[in-house]
Design an enzyme around this catalytic site. Sequence first.
Site, short mmCIF file in Angstrom:
data_model
loop_
_atom_site.label_atom_id
_atom_site.label_comp_id
_atom_site.label_asym_id
_atom_site.label_seq_id
_atom_site.Cartn_x
_atom_site.Cartn_y
_atom_site.Cartn_z
N ASP A 9 0.87 -1.30 0.07
CA ASP A 9 0.17 0.11 -0.09
C ASP A 9 0.67 1.29 0.15
OD1 ASP A 9 -1.95 -1.97 0.13
OD2 ASP A 9 -2.75 -1.32 2.02
N ASP A 49 -4.61 -0.68 -1.91
CA ASP A 49 -5.96 -0.85 -1.44
C ASP A 49 -6.87 0.12 -2.79
OD1 ASP A 49 -6.56 -1.32 1.17
OD2 ASP A 49 -6.52 0.62 2.05
N HIS A 51 -10.49 0.82 -3.17
CA HIS A 51 -11.92 1.01 -2.34
C HIS A 51 -13.02 1.54 -3.30
CE1 HIS A 51 -10.45 -0.66 1.19
NE2 HIS A 51 -9.76 0.64 1.51
N LYS A 109 -6.82 -4.89 -3.28
CA LYS A 109 -7.68 -5.39 -2.17
C LYS A 109 -8.33 -4.36 -1.47
CE LYS A 109 -3.76 -4.14 1.32
NZ LYS A 109 -4.34 -3.44 2.11
N CYS A 153 -1.85 -2.55 7.86
CA CYS A 153 -1.80 -3.35 6.60
C CYS A 153 -0.45 -4.46 6.81
CB CYS A 153 -2.05 -2.58 5.32
SG CYS A 153 -3.89 -2.19 5.32
#
Length: 198
Positions: A9, A49, A51, A109, A153
């Site tokens: 990340d 990440d 989202h 993710k 994370c």
Amino acid sequence: MAKALLAVDLQNDFYEDGALAVPNASEINPRVNELLESDKYQLIVGSQDWHPISHLSFASNHGKEPFTPYSDEQGLGPVLWPDHCVQQTEGAEFNSEIKTVNFDYILRKGTDKEVDSYSAFQDNDGTDLGLAGLLKSLEIDEVDIVGLAFDYCVKYTAQDSVKNGFKTNIILAGTRAVNPEELQKLKKELKKAGVNLK
């Protein structure tokens, strides 16, 4: 011994000016790049990440303030976050200083709006993200981990790496924590879980 590097990340929203800034995050970039350019890894994986704007880990989607405590069994919590790493935004992009050209594989993710993903190995509800299978298929037995943030994370990725049978090292110069005051406690917890801190 085959070795992989997991770069967790390294995205704009986790750097100093980002939506979910980690203190002194940019200090890690020289060490991370040194590792990315080294020839000791059979595989380098960058996690990202990714989202949707409707993600239920975002405080805004509950009409609450960021960092409000929140927990459910489905894989959200322990707190609600500011909107961060929203798909297709600048905040979700990798930091421009990071030599991402050396990534062999990018693992996204946090794409399911109802479940968060701290670990690069699995969603918070236990859904496998395929990383362990990829590493094992390449006969990787040791993993070095860098990235952001150490206490979320990176921590969960390291713990899951151990659980999946890999010798696991966190490179301390390549990570920073959201809550630096919790560092000593976190280091003890990780050592107890079988993670090597280097």
